[in-house]
Design a protein around this motif. Structure first.
Motif, short mmCIF file in Angstrom:
data_model
loop_
_atom_site.label_atom_id
_atom_site.label_comp_id
_atom_site.label_asym_id
_atom_site.label_seq_id
_atom_site.Cartn_x
_atom_site.Cartn_y
_atom_site.Cartn_z
N GLU A 44 -7.35 -1.62 5.72
CA GLU A 44 -6.44 -0.37 5.98
C GLU A 44 -7.55 0.82 5.94
N HIS A 45 -7.65 1.39 7.02
CA HIS A 45 -8.28 2.82 7.23
C HIS A 45 -7.53 3.59 8.15
N HIS A 46 -7.84 4.89 7.85
CA HIS A 46 -7.01 5.99 8.61
C HIS A 46 -7.92 7.03 9.03
N ASN A 47 -7.68 7.47 10.52
CA ASN A 47 -8.33 8.62 10.98
C ASN A 47 -9.85 8.30 11.14
N SER A 48 -10.20 7.01 11.32
CA SER A 48 -11.55 6.71 11.53
C SER A 48 -12.24 6.40 12.85
N GLN A 49 -13.12 6.93 13.19
CA GLN A 49 -13.75 6.51 14.60
C GLN A 49 -14.38 5.37 14.67
N LEU A 78 -2.77 0.23 1.08
CA LEU A 78 -3.04 1.25 -0.08
C LEU A 78 -1.66 1.68 -0.42
N LEU A 79 -1.26 1.27 -1.43
CA LEU A 79 -0.09 1.40 -2.17
C LEU A 79 0.42 2.48 -2.46
N PRO A 80 -0.51 3.58 -3.18
CA PRO A 80 -0.13 4.73 -3.49
C PRO A 80 0.57 5.63 -2.26
N HIS A 81 0.35 5.34 -1.06
CA HIS A 81 0.93 5.98 0.30
C HIS A 81 2.29 5.61 0.50
N TYR A 82 2.96 4.63 -0.29
CA TYR A 82 4.11 3.94 0.46
C TYR A 82 5.04 3.45 -0.70
N VAL A 106 -3.51 -5.26 -2.56
CA VAL A 106 -3.32 -3.89 -2.66
C VAL A 106 -4.39 -3.30 -3.43
N GLY A 107 -4.68 -2.02 -2.95
CA GLY A 107 -5.60 -0.96 -3.53
C GLY A 107 -5.13 0.61 -3.83
N ARG A 108 -5.72 1.23 -4.61
CA ARG A 108 -5.46 2.64 -4.80
C ARG A 108 -6.08 3.57 -4.33
N THR A 166 9.50 -18.40 -1.66
CA THR A 166 8.17 -18.28 -1.95
C THR A 166 7.56 -16.91 -2.14
N VAL A 167 6.50 -16.78 -2.71
CA VAL A 167 6.06 -15.22 -3.02
C VAL A 167 4.61 -15.27 -2.42
N PRO A 168 4.42 -14.25 -1.55
CA PRO A 168 3.03 -13.78 -1.34
C PRO A 168 2.19 -13.76 -2.76
N GLN A 169 0.86 -14.31 -2.42
CA GLN A 169 -0.14 -14.26 -3.28
C GLN A 169 -0.41 -12.71 -3.54
N LEU A 170 -0.53 -12.28 -4.67
CA LEU A 170 -0.72 -10.76 -4.97
C LEU A 170 -2.07 -10.55 -5.67
N TRP A 171 -3.06 -9.94 -4.95
CA TRP A 171 -4.18 -9.48 -5.31
C TRP A 171 -4.41 -8.16 -5.48
#
Length: 336
Positions: A44-49, A78-82, A106-108, A166-171
């Protein structure tokens, strides 16, 4: 046998388009599925050419429909945004449709400039507030994914739908020690981004394992490492391909990333002594060579980190060279 997986950032080479980059990601996922890779993650990247992937949840749904067995995941949301609740529901939908095949990484990190982060957070003036609430978001995300909201908790009575068994694997993803701490505290899996930070990751993974607390997600720690890999029939050819990544990383450090540079861009660029020192240092984030050389180096890296799985980021200017890297790796490691 060492497991191999793929992280694809949907790179946009100079002269190409974002649409073409996304279609190439689909083609690459289908190839990874066919070649025997364990999982395929999108970023996940935003506003990137230079990077086209901005919505991993949407892209994962397309990839899952066009593949057969490979696990699909985010590298990462990018969990902090959501809202943790909405992220849980998005991935429960995916897990309901493709049970046993979905990873939630998920990342921060902000995933873009502060100005872009502000736009993602509805125009917030304090775009760093999300970092402060990240630990609590992770805890809430786990509550929703596992239907384990405690009695008396402010979220009591709220369940993430659809209701599935079921549960998705959380990383949790990171290039420093803090995400490893959060992963250990919550019993989540952990992926260290060696391709972002080539120094100190081994101790981060060791600390994660030693501090790990068993949970509903994992009884034992589960760790993985992401690394740039450029594999070609000969070392000389691999090194030529790696030079485009050398320049790409250098341009990012200078704040001038507009896409993956071409071999012509590399030839035309005039490197200073400082540039060359940065190129040399950045090579610590890569494994470059012919199949036998790369296989040996990857095995050593995995052993150094104490992991049984590597997530490969195959870089290069053209899609064909990236595809060839994955094909050569699959053959060298006999994935199928």
């Amino acid at each position: 046998m060492l497991k191999l997986s793929v992280l694809d950032q949907s790179p946009v080479p100079a002269g190409s388009s974002h649409t073409e980059a996304l279609h190439n990601t689909v083609r690459l996922a289908q190839a990874a599925d066919r070649l025997g890779y364990t999982r395929f993650w999108v970023s996940e990247h935003h506003n990137s050419q230079g990077l086209a992937g901005s919505s991993p949840e949407v892209l994962i749904s397309t990839l899952a429909a066009k593949t057969q067995r490979i696990r699909l995941g985010s590298g990462g949301v990018l969990l902090p945004h959501y809202s943790a609740y909405k992220v849980a529901e998005n991935f429960r939908v995916l897990d309901a449709l493709y049970p046993g095949r979905i990873d939630l990484g998920v990342g921060r990190a902000p995933g873009g400039t502060p100005h872009t982060a502000s736009a993602l957070q509805g125009g917030s003036a304090n775009v760093f507030k999300g970092l402060d609430r990240f630990p609590g978001q992770v805890e809430d995300l786990i509550r929703f994914l596992t239907d384990s909201v405690e009695p008396g908790h402010p979220l009591e009575g709220i369940r993430a739908t659809p209701l599935v068994g079921t549960v998705p694997q959380l990383w949790l993803l990171g290039s420093s020690g803090q995400s490893g701490v959060y992963a250990a505290q919550n019993g989540a899996a952990f992926c260290f981004a060696h391709f972002i930070n080539g120094a100190g990751g081994q101790q981060v993974v060791r600390s994660y394992k030693s501090a790990f607390r068993p949970s509903q997600l994992n009884v034992v720690p589960q760790a993985m490492v992401g690394v740039y890999v450029i594999c070609a029939p000969t070392w000389e050819e691999a090194d030529r391909q790696a030079r485009t990544l050398d320049l790409q990383l250098l341009m990012i450090e200078k704040g001038r990333f507009t896409g993956v540079p071409s071999p012509g861009d590399v030839e035309a660029y005039s490197y200073t002594e400082w540039d060359l020192s940065r190129v040399q240092d950045n090579r610590k984030r890569m494994i470059v060579g012919a199949p036998d050389q790369v296989k040996e180096q990857m095995a050593l890296l995995a052993a150094d980190y104490g992991v049984g799985e590597l997530m490969v980021v195959a870089a290069g200017h053209d899609f064909g060279s990236r595809m060839r890297s994955y094909e050569l790796l699959a053959s060298a490691f006999q994935l199928t």
